[in-house]
Scaffold this motif. Structure first.
Motif, PDB file in Angstrom:
ATOM      1  N   THR A 163      30.963  61.924  34.252  1.00 22.20           N
ATOM      2  CA  THR A 163      30.064  62.046  35.407  1.00 22.20           C
ATOM      3  C   THR A 163      30.546  61.165  36.547  1.00 22.20           C
ATOM      4  N   ILE A 164      30.563  61.735  37.745  1.00 21.87           N
ATOM      5  CA  ILE A 164      30.894  60.989  38.962  1.00 21.87           C
ATOM      6  C   ILE A 164      29.634  60.965  39.811  1.00 21.87           C
ATOM      7  N   TYR A 165      29.075  59.777  39.990  1.00 17.48           N
ATOM      8  CA  TYR A 165      27.828  59.649  40.730  1.00 17.48           C
ATOM      9  C   TYR A 165      28.103  59.493  42.219  1.00 17.48           C
ATOM     10  N   GLN A 166      27.082  59.863  43.032  1.00 14.03           N
ATOM     11  CA  GLN A 166      27.218  59.753  44.487  1.00 14.03           C
ATOM     12  C   GLN A 166      27.498  58.311  44.894  1.00 14.03           C
ATOM     13  N   GLU A 167      26.714  57.371  44.326  1.00 11.66           N
ATOM     14  CA  GLU A 167      26.995  55.962  44.573  1.00 11.66           C
ATOM     15  C   GLU A 167      28.070  55.535  43.579  1.00 11.66           C
ATOM     16  N   VAL A 168      29.197  55.073  44.086  1.00 13.73           N
ATOM     17  CA  VAL A 168      30.355  54.757  43.246  1.00 13.73           C
ATOM     18  C   VAL A 168      29.954  53.754  42.173  1.00 13.73           C
ATOM     19  N   ASN A 169      30.181  54.141  40.912  1.00 15.52           N
ATOM     20  CA  ASN A 169      29.728  53.340  39.782  1.00 15.52           C
ATOM     21  C   ASN A 169      30.924  52.679  39.094  1.00 15.52           C
ATOM     22  N   LEU A 170      31.675  51.881  39.882  1.00 12.82           N
ATOM     23  CA  LEU A 170      32.850  51.196  39.365  1.00 12.82           C
ATOM     24  C   LEU A 170      32.693  49.690  39.576  1.00 12.82           C
ATOM     25  N   VAL A 171      33.713  48.927  39.203  1.00 13.08           N
ATOM     26  CA  VAL A 171      33.643  47.467  39.291  1.00 13.08           C
ATOM     27  C   VAL A 171      34.439  47.004  40.500  1.00 13.08           C
ATOM     28  N   PRO A 172      33.771  46.526  41.559  1.00 10.27           N
ATOM     29  CA  PRO A 172      34.465  46.244  42.827  1.00 10.27           C
ATOM     30  C   PRO A 172      35.542  45.180  42.741  1.00 10.27           C
ATOM     31  N   TYR A 173      35.396  44.213  41.832  1.00 12.50           N
ATOM     32  CA  TYR A 173      36.351  43.104  41.775  1.00 12.50           C
ATOM     33  C   TYR A 173      37.603  43.423  40.959  1.00 12.50           C
ATOM     34  N   LEU A 174      37.575  44.540  40.243  1.00 11.12           N
ATOM     35  CA  LEU A 174      38.749  44.937  39.468  1.00 11.12           C
ATOM     36  C   LEU A 174      39.664  45.815  40.308  1.00 11.12           C
ATOM     37  N   SER A 175      40.928  45.881  39.919  1.00 11.69           N
ATOM     38  CA  SER A 175      41.903  46.692  40.656  1.00 11.69           C
ATOM     39  C   SER A 175      41.639  48.177  40.426  1.00 11.69           C
ATOM     40  N   LEU A 176      42.329  49.011  41.215  1.00 12.96           N
ATOM     41  CA  LEU A 176      42.198  50.451  41.025  1.00 12.96           C
ATOM     42  C   LEU A 176      42.638  50.854  39.615  1.00 12.96           C
ATOM     43  N   THR A 177      43.750  50.304  39.173  1.00  7.69           N
ATOM     44  CA  THR A 177      44.238  50.603  37.817  1.00  7.69           C
ATOM     45  C   THR A 177      43.204  50.209  36.770  1.00  7.69           C
ATOM     46  N   GLU A 178      42.646  49.004  36.888  1.00  4.82           N
ATOM     47  CA  GLU A 178      41.681  48.525  35.898  1.00  4.82           C
ATOM     48  C   GLU A 178      40.437  49.407  35.874  1.00  4.82           C
ATOM     49  N   ASN A 179      39.999  49.892  37.049  1.00  2.00           N
ATOM     50  CA  ASN A 179      38.839  50.768  37.094  1.00  2.00           C
ATOM     51  C   ASN A 179      39.131  52.122  36.456  1.00  2.00           C
ATOM     52  N   ILE A 180      40.311  52.658  36.722  1.00  2.00           N
ATOM     53  CA  ILE A 180      40.659  53.965  36.166  1.00  2.00           C
ATOM     54  C   ILE A 180      40.752  53.910  34.642  1.00  2.00           C
ATOM     55  N   PHE A 181      41.271  52.816  34.099  1.00  2.00           N
ATOM     56  CA  PHE A 181      41.479  52.721  32.651  1.00  2.00           C
ATOM     57  C   PHE A 181      40.423  51.863  31.942  1.00  2.00           C
ATOM     58  N   LEU A 182      39.355  51.513  32.642  1.00  2.00           N
ATOM     59  CA  LEU A 182      38.328  50.642  32.068  1.00  2.00           C
ATOM     60  C   LEU A 182      37.744  51.245  30.791  1.00  2.00           C
ATOM     61  N   GLY A 183      37.825  50.480  29.702  1.00  2.00           N
ATOM     62  CA  GLY A 183      37.286  50.937  28.423  1.00  2.00           C
ATOM     63  C   GLY A 183      38.246  51.776  27.609  1.00  2.00           C
ATOM     64  N   ARG A 184      39.403  52.102  28.172  1.00  2.00           N
ATOM     65  CA  ARG A 184      40.392  52.906  27.437  1.00  2.00           C
ATOM     66  C   ARG A 184      41.810  52.466  27.842  1.00  2.00           C
ATOM     67  N   GLU A 185      41.965  51.164  27.924  1.00  2.00           N
ATOM     68  CA  GLU A 185      43.237  50.580  28.334  1.00  2.00           C
ATOM     69  C   GLU A 185      44.359  50.966  27.361  1.00  2.00           C
ATOM     70  N   ILE A 186      45.569  51.081  27.888  1.00  2.00           N
ATOM     71  CA  ILE A 186      46.737  51.414  27.071  1.00  2.00           C
ATOM     72  C   ILE A 186      47.314  50.111  26.511  1.00  2.00           C
ATOM     73  N   ARG A 187      47.440  50.041  25.198  1.00  2.00           N
ATOM     74  CA  ARG A 187      47.904  48.812  24.548  1.00  2.00           C
ATOM     75  C   ARG A 187      49.090  49.095  23.637  1.00  2.00           C
TER      76      ARG A 187
END
Length: 518
Positions: A89-113
């Motif tokens: 789901t993509i909400y109208q009000e952006v539901n991401l973490v402002p202090y994290l980088s774009l990469t960290e937001n895109i992979f948040l919770g499913r980081e590649i290790r």
């Protein structure tokens, strides 16, 4: 004899009910989405769209009903469980973490290790490749908060697309995007369809629905009232069904409720001359008089919001001049602007407007609280009178003044924010995208209210991305480009062609300039 059968839908929602504090939000709602289909979900604010989405994705628990997804009955306990189950789901009000980088937001919770170590290079490379699909060539290692709302929205969409979900829900995904970005998004949506991914597309922009959607489900008062192919329903009929009216009762296609009234401007309330601030605002010049609505137009990044923030004291004025009622007004903080009789409704309702866990009463009287104190104690009787007056005056739909504002529709949240400033009896109201993301019914009510307030002597400075709203509702429009005021169009020259030309080239059309010389 051969029989053709329609394949079972990817998603079936049947007879879903949900109530808050005994007030029904959903009453037997249904929704059927096929595999590889772009499906519009529309209705007025308060119709139940957002509640239905939150029930589907596990943000709310349904009271009763059935949800069948990808061949099985589901009852997701949280949005994370829904995502793991194949729904993003993509909400109208952006539901991401402002202090994290774009990469960290895109992979948040499913980081590649690899073992215990994060694979940063691979994640950065994949984030860049993903964002390039959206024509974004940006530094993916910078914090999200350093980018515009439009870029943040694209990152949220990119994150959802990257999860390889079977169903992607987009709630007003274009509300912060310009035309080029919208075209790019539509290209991605069509690619998702080609890949067999389904999309639920929530939007109040009817032209977008007809441009990209296959079928539509219309909701009203918590119920599903119609569902059919987009090609089978005319725009006027679609709006009439949303509002519960006969098509003959509505205006012709293209008309709005924001009828421009003949108003006589009064004294000058605000004068801005060559205002500068930071790297985004270089020379903003405009004025607002009592009893007029002045529009502020421009493409994303033109400096519109920055101008409003400087006027209100939210950002520092580093050059130029701001005058309020004929006096220098170098506001150092919003409290200075409030004392001068200014009010400001921000574009971002969620993070800069409402306080979601507080009640309608608390949100509405937030700015007024210092004036409601007697010997340090809030006069609750007076507060209740004011709240009840504005709930009735603006037609705010809520179970009671004590209902949490986050449970209200977007249009009703916006009305509460307007009431917050109106109860202060302001001289000047600054509105940044006041009708963004709200339905045609609530939009008409807010537009009519603004016209009425201006006729009563209030000055309004209105930022809007909707050209029709500017041309039909404003007395004058100031156009900005690259952080500068480039032209001002009086009422006689207010056409969409003139506005678009000024936004693109920094000047009105030759015809408009000739008209001005005459």
């Amino acid at each position: 004899m051969t029989h053709t059968t329609t394949p079972a839908p990817l998603l079936s929602i049947e007879d879903v009910h949900k109530a808050f504090s005994g007030v029904p939000a959903l009453q037997g709602a249904t929704l059927h989405v096929r595999a590889g289909e772009i499906h519009a979900l529309i209705g007025q604010n308060g119709a139940g769209k957002s509640t239905l989405i939150k029930v589907l994705t596990g943000a709310y628990r349904r009271d009763r009903g059935r949800i069948h997804f990808a061949g099985r009955d589901v009852d997701f306990g949280s949005p994370q469980a829904a995502q793991l189950g194949g729904i993003s789901t993509i909400y109208q009000e952006v539901n991401l973490v402002p202090y994290l980088s774009l990469t960290e937001n895109i992979f948040l919770g499913r980081e590649i290790r690899r073992g215990p170590f994060l694979q940063w290079r691979r994640m950065h490379d994949e984030a860049r490749a993903l964002l390039r699909r959206f024509d974004l060539n940006v530094d993916v290692q910078r914090p999200l908060m350093e980018f515009s709302v439009a870029v943040q929205q694209m990152v949220a969409i990119a994150r959802a697309v990257s999860t390889r979900s079977r169903l992607v829900i987009m709630d007003e995904p274009t509300s912060s995007l310009d035309d080029r970005e919208v075209d790019t998004l539509f290209g991605v949506i069509r690619q998702l369809k080609a890949d067999g991914v389904s999309v639920i597309f929530v939007s109040h922009r009817l032209d977008e629905l007809y441009a990209v959607c296959d079928r539509v489900t219309i909701m009203r008062d918590g119920r599903t009232v119609d569902a059919r192919a987009m090609t089978d329903i005319r725009k006027l009929e679609l709006v009439a069904t949303m509002l519960g009216k006969d098509p003959s009762e509505l205006r012709r296609d293209g008309e709005t409720a924001f009828a421009r009234a003949d108003r006589t401007p009064g004294r000058e309330l605000l004068a801005v001359q060559d205002a500068r601030s930071g790297a985004a605002l270089h020379a903003a010049t405009l004025s607002v008089h009592a009893g007029e609505i002045v529009g502020l137009a421009g493409l994303l990044g033109s400096g519109r919001t920055e101008t409003a923030r400087v006027i209100f004291g939210a950002d520092p004025l580093t050059g130029g001049q701001v005058r309020a009622a004929g006096r220098d007004a170098h506001f150092r903080a919003p409290t200075d602007a409030i004392h001068a009789g200014f009010g400001f409704c921000s574009e971002d309702r969620k993070t800069e407007g409402i306080i979601p866990d507080l009640s309608v009463r608390e949100n509405l009287t937030l700015a007024l609280l210092p004036h409601l104190k007697r010997a340090g104690i809030i006069d609750t009787r007076r507060q209740t009178q004011i709240v009840e007056h504005f709930i009735a005056r603006l037609g705010i739909k809520c179970a009671s003044p004590e209902q949490r504002i986050r449970e209200l529709s977007g249009g009703n949240q916006q009305k509460v924010l307007l009431a917050r400033w109106l109860c202060m009896n302001p001289h000047l109201l600054i509105l940044d995208e006041p009708t963004r993301g709200i339905d045609v019914g609530a939009k008409g009510e807010i537009q009519a209210l603004l016209s009425e307030l201006a006729a009563g002597g209030l000055g309004v400075l209105m930022i809007s991305s909707e050209l029709e709203e500017l041309t039909e509702g404003c007395d004058r429009v100031v156009v900005m480009r690259d952080g500068r005021s480039v032209t001002e169009l009086p009422q006689a020259q207010l056409t969409q062609d003139h506005l678009m030309n000024a936004m693109a080239h920094g000047a009105p059309t030759p015809e408009a300039q000739h008209h001005e010389r005459i």
